[in-house]
Structures are given as C-alpha cells and as structure tokens.
Design an enzyme around this catalytic site. Sequence first.
Site, PDB file in Angstrom:
ATOM      1  N   ASP A  13       0.814  -1.222   0.000  1.00  0.00           N
ATOM      2  CA  ASP A  13       0.000   0.000   0.000  1.00  0.00           C
ATOM      3  C   ASP A  13       0.844   1.267   0.000  1.00  0.00           C
ATOM      4  O   ASP A  13       0.438   2.301   0.537  1.00  0.00           O
ATOM      5  CB  ASP A  13      -0.964   0.021   1.207  1.00  0.00           C
ATOM      6  CG  ASP A  13      -1.803  -1.235   1.276  1.00  0.00           C
ATOM      7  OD1 ASP A  13      -2.248  -1.690   0.205  1.00  0.00           O
ATOM      8  OD2 ASP A  13      -1.996  -1.759   2.382  1.00  0.00           O
ATOM      9  N   GLY A  15       1.579   2.890  -2.651  1.00  0.00           N
ATOM     10  CA  GLY A  15       1.219   3.710  -3.818  1.00  0.00           C
ATOM     11  C   GLY A  15       1.988   3.275  -5.057  1.00  0.00           C
ATOM     12  O   GLY A  15       2.251   4.085  -5.944  1.00  0.00           O
ATOM     13  N   LYS A  16       2.304   1.986  -5.114  1.00  0.00           N
ATOM     14  CA  LYS A  16       3.081   1.475  -6.257  1.00  0.00           C
ATOM     15  C   LYS A  16       2.328   1.623  -7.567  1.00  0.00           C
ATOM     16  O   LYS A  16       2.913   1.909  -8.602  1.00  0.00           O
ATOM     17  CB  LYS A  16       3.410  -0.021  -6.061  1.00  0.00           C
ATOM     18  CG  LYS A  16       4.385  -0.288  -4.954  1.00  0.00           C
ATOM     19  CD  LYS A  16       4.631  -1.773  -4.791  1.00  0.00           C
ATOM     20  CE  LYS A  16       3.437  -2.541  -4.296  1.00  0.00           C
ATOM     21  NZ  LYS A  16       2.940  -2.201  -2.962  1.00  0.00           N
ATOM     22  N   LYS A  18       0.400   3.843  -8.782  1.00  0.00           N
ATOM     23  CA  LYS A  18       0.560   5.143  -9.448  1.00  0.00           C
ATOM     24  C   LYS A  18       1.956   5.284 -10.070  1.00  0.00           C
ATOM     25  O   LYS A  18       2.101   5.797 -11.170  1.00  0.00           O
ATOM     26  CB  LYS A  18       0.321   6.254  -8.413  1.00  0.00           C
ATOM     27  CG  LYS A  18       0.596   7.602  -8.996  1.00  0.00           C
ATOM     28  CD  LYS A  18       0.439   8.730  -8.030  1.00  0.00           C
ATOM     29  CE  LYS A  18       1.295   9.864  -8.548  1.00  0.00           C
ATOM     30  NZ  LYS A  18       1.067  11.133  -7.883  1.00  0.00           N
ATOM     31  N   ASN A  38      -4.647 -10.640  -3.938  1.00  0.00           N
ATOM     32  CA  ASN A  38      -4.547 -10.009  -2.620  1.00  0.00           C
ATOM     33  C   ASN A  38      -4.071  -8.565  -2.783  1.00  0.00           C
ATOM     34  O   ASN A  38      -4.303  -7.720  -1.941  1.00  0.00           O
ATOM     35  CB  ASN A  38      -3.589 -10.782  -1.695  1.00  0.00           C
ATOM     36  CG  ASN A  38      -2.266 -11.139  -2.349  1.00  0.00           C
ATOM     37  OD1 ASN A  38      -2.082 -10.974  -3.555  1.00  0.00           O
ATOM     38  ND2 ASN A  38      -1.337 -11.641  -1.560  1.00  0.00           N
ATOM     39  N   GLY A  40      -3.953  -4.814  -4.572  1.00  0.00           N
ATOM     40  CA  GLY A  40      -4.967  -3.926  -5.137  1.00  0.00           C
ATOM     41  C   GLY A  40      -4.307  -2.625  -5.512  1.00  0.00           C
ATOM     42  O   GLY A  40      -3.642  -2.017  -4.688  1.00  0.00           O
ATOM     43  N   HIS A  41      -4.423  -2.237  -6.755  1.00  0.00           N
ATOM     44  CA  HIS A  41      -3.811  -0.999  -7.197  1.00  0.00           C
ATOM     45  C   HIS A  41      -4.885   0.022  -7.511  1.00  0.00           C
ATOM     46  O   HIS A  41      -5.725  -0.205  -8.371  1.00  0.00           O
ATOM     47  CB  HIS A  41      -2.976  -1.238  -8.465  1.00  0.00           C
ATOM     48  CG  HIS A  41      -1.729  -1.995  -8.180  1.00  0.00           C
ATOM     49  ND1 HIS A  41      -1.023  -2.679  -9.130  1.00  0.00           N
ATOM     50  CD2 HIS A  41      -1.056  -2.169  -7.029  1.00  0.00           C
ATOM     51  CE1 HIS A  41       0.024  -3.243  -8.574  1.00  0.00           C
ATOM     52  NE2 HIS A  41       0.020  -2.955  -7.297  1.00  0.00           N
ATOM     53  N   THR A  42      -4.864   1.118  -6.789  1.00  0.00           N
ATOM     54  CA  THR A  42      -5.822   2.179  -7.071  1.00  0.00           C
ATOM     55  C   THR A  42      -5.139   3.216  -7.951  1.00  0.00           C
ATOM     56  O   THR A  42      -4.079   3.717  -7.609  1.00  0.00           O
ATOM     57  CB  THR A  42      -6.271   2.854  -5.755  1.00  0.00           C
ATOM     58  OG1 THR A  42      -6.665   1.832  -4.855  1.00  0.00           O
ATOM     59  CG2 THR A  42      -7.411   3.813  -5.997  1.00  0.00           C
ATOM     60  N   GLN A 226       2.517  -5.979  -2.880  1.00  0.00           N
ATOM     61  CA  GLN A 226       2.820  -5.987  -1.430  1.00  0.00           C
ATOM     62  C   GLN A 226       4.141  -5.236  -1.151  1.00  0.00           C
ATOM     63  O   GLN A 226       4.513  -4.377  -1.933  1.00  0.00           O
ATOM     64  CB  GLN A 226       2.846  -7.414  -0.876  1.00  0.00           C
ATOM     65  CG  GLN A 226       1.475  -8.085  -0.835  1.00  0.00           C
ATOM     66  CD  GLN A 226       1.141  -8.885  -2.075  1.00  0.00           C
ATOM     67  OE1 GLN A 226       1.979  -9.561  -2.640  1.00  0.00           O
ATOM     68  NE2 GLN A 226      -0.101  -8.841  -2.512  1.00  0.00           N
ATOM     69  N   THR A 241       2.807 -12.274   3.587  1.00  0.00           N
ATOM     70  CA  THR A 241       2.090 -12.976   2.538  1.00  0.00           C
ATOM     71  C   THR A 241       2.912 -14.214   2.150  1.00  0.00           C
ATOM     72  O   THR A 241       3.966 -14.476   2.744  1.00  0.00           O
ATOM     73  CB  THR A 241       1.798 -12.041   1.343  1.00  0.00           C
ATOM     74  OG1 THR A 241       0.891 -12.705   0.461  1.00  0.00           O
ATOM     75  CG2 THR A 241       3.068 -11.639   0.582  1.00  0.00           C
ATOM     76  N   LEU A 334       3.579  12.519   0.325  1.00  0.00           N
ATOM     77  CA  LEU A 334       4.244  13.521   1.160  1.00  0.00           C
ATOM     78  C   LEU A 334       3.235  14.583   1.604  1.00  0.00           C
ATOM     79  O   LEU A 334       3.348  15.141   2.696  1.00  0.00           O
ATOM     80  CB  LEU A 334       5.402  14.160   0.362  1.00  0.00           C
ATOM     81  CG  LEU A 334       6.309  15.105   1.140  1.00  0.00           C
ATOM     82  CD1 LEU A 334       6.990  14.396   2.312  1.00  0.00           C
ATOM     83  CD2 LEU A 334       7.378  15.715   0.231  1.00  0.00           C
ATOM     84  N   SER A 415       5.774  12.181  -4.812  1.00  0.00           N
ATOM     85  CA  SER A 415       4.359  12.255  -5.180  1.00  0.00           C
ATOM     86  C   SER A 415       3.595  13.016  -4.098  1.00  0.00           C
ATOM     87  O   SER A 415       3.784  12.771  -2.908  1.00  0.00           O
ATOM     88  CB  SER A 415       3.829  10.824  -5.333  1.00  0.00           C
ATOM     89  OG  SER A 415       2.437  10.830  -5.391  1.00  0.00           O
ATOM     90  N   GLY A 417       0.038  13.619  -4.336  1.00  0.00           N
ATOM     91  CA  GLY A 417      -1.400  13.440  -4.509  1.00  0.00           C
ATOM     92  C   GLY A 417      -1.653  12.255  -5.412  1.00  0.00           C
ATOM     93  O   GLY A 417      -0.725  11.730  -6.026  1.00  0.00           O
TER      94      GLY A 417
HETATM   95  P1  IMP Z   1      -2.543 -12.914   2.189  1.00  0.00           P
HETATM   96  O1  IMP Z   1      -1.570 -12.366   1.210  1.00  0.00           O
HETATM   97  O2  IMP Z   1      -3.980 -12.755   1.753  1.00  0.00           O
HETATM   98  O3  IMP Z   1      -2.236 -14.315   2.607  1.00  0.00           O
HETATM   99  O4  IMP Z   1      -2.445 -12.030   3.521  1.00  0.00           O
HETATM  100  C1  IMP Z   1      -1.290 -12.061   4.372  1.00  0.00           C
HETATM  101  C2  IMP Z   1      -0.987 -10.675   4.920  1.00  0.00           C
HETATM  102  O5  IMP Z   1      -0.531  -9.821   3.868  1.00  0.00           O
HETATM  103  C3  IMP Z   1      -2.192  -9.951   5.548  1.00  0.00           C
HETATM  104  O6  IMP Z   1      -1.740  -9.170   6.640  1.00  0.00           O
HETATM  105  C4  IMP Z   1      -2.670  -9.048   4.440  1.00  0.00           C
HETATM  106  O7  IMP Z   1      -3.375  -7.923   4.934  1.00  0.00           O
HETATM  107  C5  IMP Z   1      -1.347  -8.645   3.812  1.00  0.00           C
HETATM  108  N1  IMP Z   1      -1.455  -8.256   2.409  1.00  0.00           N
HETATM  109  C6  IMP Z   1      -1.592  -9.068   1.338  1.00  0.00           C
HETATM  110  N2  IMP Z   1      -1.635  -8.345   0.209  1.00  0.00           N
HETATM  111  C7  IMP Z   1      -1.505  -7.068   0.561  1.00  0.00           C
HETATM  112  C8  IMP Z   1      -1.422  -5.839  -0.186  1.00  0.00           C
HETATM  113  O8  IMP Z   1      -1.472  -5.803  -1.414  1.00  0.00           O
HETATM  114  N3  IMP Z   1      -1.278  -4.703   0.553  1.00  0.00           N
HETATM  115  C9  IMP Z   1      -1.180  -4.727   1.899  1.00  0.00           C
HETATM  116  N4  IMP Z   1      -1.231  -5.831   2.634  1.00  0.00           N
HETATM  117  C10 IMP Z   1      -1.386  -7.000   1.969  1.00  0.00           C
END
Ligand code: IMP
Length: 433
Positions: A13, A15-16, A18, A38, A40-42, A226, A241, A334, A415, A417
């Site tokens: 998280d 901000g990769k 962007k 797992n 997620g890129h916004t 991640q 993860t 920032l 960055s 914003g």
């Molecule tokens: P898993 O990857 O679903 O097995 O989750 C294992 C841990 O990694 C948990 O604490 C999740 O919240 C964290 N996690 C997995 N993917 C992300 C990500 O893209 N961003 C932030 N935390 C992540």
Amino acid sequence: MTTAVIVGTQWGDEGKGKIVDLLTRDADFIVRFQGGNNAGHTLVVDGRKYIFHLIPSGILYEDKVCAIGNGVIIDPAVLLEEIDRLREMGRPVSGDQLLISEHAHLITAYHKVLDQAQEDGRSPKDKIGTTGRGIGPCYVDKVGRQGIRMGDILDEGLLRDKIAANLEEKNFLFTKKFGLSPLSFDEVFAPLMDQVEQLAPHIVNVSVVLDDARKQGRNILFEGAQGAQLDIDHGTYPYVTSSNTVAGNACTGSGFGPAHIDSVIGVIKAYTTRVGAGPLPTELTDEVGDQLQEKGGEFGATTGRRRRCGWLDGVVARDAVRINGITGLALTKLDVLSGQKTVRIATRYKCRDAVVTSMPARVSEIEAAQPEYIDVPGWSEDISGVRAFADLPRAAREYVRRIEEITGVEVTLVSVGPDRAQTMLLKNPFDEK
Ligand code: IMP
C-alpha cells in the site's frame, strides 16, 4: 533496452500502482511477477478511479503489453472480471496485449475455502489477517508440487486428474478437521471449463516472450505487489504474505535473467501503514495516527479494512534497500504530512538491552522494539499543487534529504497526490542508459 523493477519497501500500500502507471509511459512491457488478487492498485486518471487486483496497471495504455508471470497466482474468475470491466470501459484486451504465463498457478475454490477455514481456526492472537483470497493455500500446493497451472486448463484430462486428486485431500481436511461440507468435483471443474475459451488466447511462455523483447531492445517494467516486510522470507514472519515480494523475484517470477535488470525503484510512503495483523514498531495509536489515516484515505484497496498508521521507519526502509538492491526511492503521499508540527523518523530500535538497526527475525523481539526517532520540523502548507521539487517548503525538502541520509539512496520521485499530474519525477530509470 532498459529494465526496471518497482517494489514496495514497507507493508504494501505504498502507492506502487501510481508509480508503475507513470513509468509505464516509457515501458513497452509491464510484468507482474508474484502475489495474486490479494494486491490492489488504485489509480486515478483524469479524476476517475480504477482498482485492479491482478492485471498490471499498465493495461490502461493501449500500446503496451502486460504480462502475468509464472510467480503470480491467478484466480481466473477475478482475471476475467477485470478483462470484462476493461471491455465495458471501452478498452477491450486482446491476447497480444495481455499475456498469462502457462507456468502460473491457479487459485481454485478449495484454496479460498481453506484460507478462510485456517484463518477462522486461528486464535485471536495468531490471526494473520489474510485477505481471504486463497493466496497461502495456493502457494502451498505449488511448492508441494500438486498445484494446477494455467497451461493445465488446456488439457482437460490432466485438469480432471489434478482436481480429483486435490479434492480428495482438501475434502478430508474440510470435513474431518474444519467441520465443513465437502466441495464437489463440478464446483471446481465446471467454472474452469467455462473460462478456458476466454483465457486460452492469453496463455503463453512469458519467459520466452520477455527474452525476445529484451533482444529487440524493448523497455521492460516489473511491477511488484505488497512490500518487503510482507515477504515470506524477509518480512515479519508469520505475519506476511506467501510469496517473495522482493526484487529478486522479478526474475524468478517471470523467467527473466538477473543480469539484465538495470534498476530497482523502491516505493516508500512518507509514513508507515499496515493492514492486517502483525507488529508495527512505529504505530501511532493517538490522534496523529487518526489524522494520517483520515487524510491519507488509508483503507485497504482489496478488503476495505482500515490501515494502521505510524511514523516513517528508517529500519524498515534500510532493510528494503538492502534486500532489494534499491537504486532509487519513489516517495509517495508527502502531502499527507502537511500540517504536522513535527514529523518523526525512526532510525533504530532499542530492543531489550540491545540497539538494533535491522528488523529482528522473531515477532517477540519486534514487539519489544522501542523505536528511536529523529524529529524533523513539519510544514503547514498544502503541497498537493507543487510540481517542482524546489517549490516544496524548505522543511519538506529537508524531510526528503533525511530519508536519503538514513537509507543511503537518492529519492528520484516525489508524489504529492493521487493524480498522475501530482508527481515530481526527478530521475527517470528509463533515461539512464
Ligand atoms: P494474504 O496475502 O492474503 O495471505 O495475507 C497475508 C498478509 O498480507 C495480511 O496481513 C494481508 O493484509 C497482507 N497483504 C496481502 N496483500 C496485501 C497488499 O497488497 N497490501 C497490503 N497488505 C497486503
């Protein structure tokens, strides 16, 4: 030909998405190499928000090739949903534009059930806080040599055999250990058969394609998911993860030779966040933490969970620089620190009687760690409209310099914003050769 790897330096998280999106302008190929949905890129483009979990963010550029490497694990339903959403947005994706490795493993229904059952079975203090997407169990099957690979879905007989063998074991666990109902063969097999026609045009040997691209002098960008502290080997185990999130896996997870990597960009958020369980030495449980959470909009892109927030951690940053071989830092968010009278950076931890400068291996040690901070004067100005580094308030520039001193790596992007325009690219990895 130039290649760059982008990785997260903290707990994901950062901000990769962007940064990848921005550097994609100069890349011909964008490659994911680990993790699954797992991540997620916004992305915010022209005020519109897009969230992708599996397809590389570069898909928004029509002339780029996006590849999902062998190290990624794929939930085919999620992949097809993203392909469908792109079509609805008027961006249909062809087999030439999105490549999926035949070696990549599939997340099936039984992986998701098992992920949830295992998490539910953990005591409150042992919960990992997984995203529940079947990530851990799928990687377990891969390493246990019983996984189903993307290429297998093109061979119906092989697919049937593999599903049947896996279900025998998984259903034993579901019924005998977890008290759940068994999954039927068709619950796993039928959806895959429905999906195979749509997926087949995308399935290739990604390693071969990337090697050809390299020989043709094309620019390649590897997109990590991640962050370093979630890495299965180097992170805060077991609160991690199940894949290697570090830059070395850009090669293993795509079949690209390490000697051909030119630079590694570490994305670092101006403060720290973590979603899910596990230690977070610089966590702020006071109103400053709440301010960062609110101002930074710190909710997980995948699960919507509130992210825990804290000051920037130099121990974490230095670890990331070392294990990734980071050559430049991309500093994000920032602007969120504006309005703090003082901003703090942890430089080392006091851990019982010792002083440590790298992350301890055992969770009990990390939990005992007391961060030691340097204080840097804050700034009150709204900097979200600043477009040149020299126009940042002096204190903000000072903060950037301190990060460089602590990590020994230069900040090559700042960055302020979420929009593409709110970025100061001080050095472009694709200009360097
Ligand atoms: P898993 O990857 O679903 O097995 O989750 C294992 C841990 O990694 C948990 O604490 C999740 O919240 C964290 N996690 C997995 N993917 C992300 C990500 O893209 N961003 C932030 N935390 C992540």
